[in-house]
Design a protein around this motif. Structure first.
Motif, PDB file in Angstrom:
ATOM      1  N   ARG A   1       6.404   4.489   7.548  1.00 27.72           N
ATOM      2  CA  ARG A   1       5.921   3.215   7.017  1.00 27.72           C
ATOM      3  C   ARG A   1       5.261   3.409   5.663  1.00 27.72           C
ATOM      4  O   ARG A   1       5.484   2.634   4.734  1.00 27.72           O
ATOM      5  N   ILE A   2       4.458   4.454   5.535  1.00 29.49           N
ATOM      6  CA  ILE A   2       3.762   4.741   4.278  1.00 29.49           C
ATOM      7  C   ILE A   2       4.769   5.004   3.159  1.00 29.49           C
ATOM      8  O   ILE A   2       4.617   4.500   2.042  1.00 29.49           O
TER       9      ILE A   2
ATOM     10  N   GLN B   1      -2.226   6.170   0.319  1.00 32.46           N
ATOM     11  CA  GLN B   1      -1.768   6.668   1.621  1.00 32.46           C
ATOM     12  C   GLN B   1      -0.650   7.692   1.456  1.00 32.46           C
ATOM     13  O   GLN B   1      -0.596   8.677   2.195  1.00 32.46           O
ATOM     14  N   SER B   2       0.222   7.478   0.492  1.00 30.12           N
ATOM     15  CA  SER B   2       1.304   8.428   0.250  1.00 30.12           C
ATOM     16  C   SER B   2       0.743   9.790  -0.180  1.00 30.12           C
ATOM     17  O   SER B   2       1.207  10.836   0.288  1.00 30.12           O
TER      18      SER B   2
ATOM     19  N   GLY C   1       8.046   0.527  -2.140  1.00 28.87           N
ATOM     20  CA  GLY C   1       7.922  -0.876  -2.513  1.00 28.87           C
ATOM     21  C   GLY C   1       6.885  -1.094  -3.596  1.00 28.87           C
ATOM     22  O   GLY C   1       7.089  -1.884  -4.523  1.00 28.87           O
ATOM     23  N   ALA C   2       5.766  -0.377  -3.491  1.00 29.65           N
ATOM     24  CA  ALA C   2       4.714  -0.493  -4.505  1.00 29.65           C
ATOM     25  C   ALA C   2       5.200   0.019  -5.855  1.00 29.65           C
ATOM     26  O   ALA C   2       4.929  -0.585  -6.899  1.00 29.65           O
TER      27      ALA C   2
ATOM     28  N   ASP D   1       6.306   1.683   2.198  1.00 30.51           N
ATOM     29  CA  ASP D   1       5.323   0.899   1.455  1.00 30.51           C
ATOM     30  C   ASP D   1       5.145   1.432   0.035  1.00 30.51           C
ATOM     31  O   ASP D   1       5.046   0.665  -0.921  1.00 30.51           O
ATOM     32  N   CYS D   2       5.102   2.745  -0.106  1.00 29.13           N
ATOM     33  CA  CYS D   2       4.917   3.357  -1.423  1.00 29.13           C
ATOM     34  C   CYS D   2       6.122   3.071  -2.317  1.00 29.13           C
ATOM     35  O   CYS D   2       5.965   2.741  -3.499  1.00 29.13           O
TER      36      CYS D   2
ATOM     37  N   GLU E   1      -3.193   0.600  -2.251  1.00 33.85           N
ATOM     38  CA  GLU E   1      -3.382   1.405  -1.051  1.00 33.85           C
ATOM     39  C   GLU E   1      -2.156   2.243  -0.716  1.00 33.85           C
ATOM     40  O   GLU E   1      -2.279   3.356  -0.207  1.00 33.85           O
ATOM     41  N   ALA E   2      -0.965   1.731  -0.988  1.00 35.14           N
ATOM     42  CA  ALA E   2       0.260   2.452  -0.637  1.00 35.14           C
ATOM     43  C   ALA E   2       0.341   3.804  -1.339  1.00 35.14           C
ATOM     44  O   ALA E   2       0.717   4.809  -0.727  1.00 35.14           O
TER      45      ALA E   2
ATOM     46  N   ASP F   1       3.875   6.344  11.190  1.00 38.67           N
ATOM     47  CA  ASP F   1       2.998   5.975  10.074  1.00 38.67           C
ATOM     48  C   ASP F   1       3.513   6.556   8.762  1.00 38.67           C
ATOM     49  O   ASP F   1       3.505   5.886   7.727  1.00 38.67           O
TER      50      ASP F   1
END
Length: 141
Positions: free
Chosen positions: A70-71, A38-39, A77-78, A74-75, A34-35, A67
């Motif tokens: 955060r995205i 969303q990116s 990190g992914a 998260d990206c 999902e990351a 957001d």
């Protein structure tokens, strides 16, 4: 191709767009996560008005600056997680447990190799917080 078949050319060019990336990732959501999706959606927001398919329609999603931040985290990190798995897989070679399952005869060798890679990976980290996080969240136990 541009002159003789403009529709095909437009399709080929579409494959280079963020919108195509979203379609591709939606199809493979469980593989890429999902990351990443969303990116790309945030990237599409930035180029939405240039997209031929938008036809002047405003971007259909509301994404706050919080957001977006955060995205992006998260990206990142992914991406780091994907790179870690690739590195571990490469270092494991033939011992890599195909589809998450180790053969019975190789189980102890596989587990020992994973523990060795974990120790070496954690040893390379600089910050104590990172070391603790890797120790706690190591996915290959």
């Amino acid at each position: 191709m541009h002159a003789k078949n403009p529709d095909l050319y437009q399709l080929v060019e579409f494959r280079k767009t963020t919108a195509y990336g979203l379609i591709f990732l939606a199809y493979r959501m469980f593989e890429y996560g999902e990351a990443h999706f969303q990116s790309l959606m945030v990237d599409l927001k930035d180029t939405w008005t240039d997209a031929p398919a938008s036809n002047g329609v405003p971007f259909p999603f509301t994404v706050s600056e919080a957001d977006i931040g955060r995205i992006k985290v998260d990206c990142a990190g992914a991406v780091a997680g994907t790179e870690l798995v690739s590195e571990v897989k490469e270092r494991m070679g033939e011992l890599w447990p195909d589809k998450g399952f180790a053969e019975h005869e190789r189980y102890h060798d596989c587990k020992a190799a994973l523990q060795q890679i974990k120790s070496e990976t954690i040893e390379q980290l600089d910050e104590t917080e990172e070391k603790a996080e890797y120790e706690q969240c190591w996915p290959f136990e």
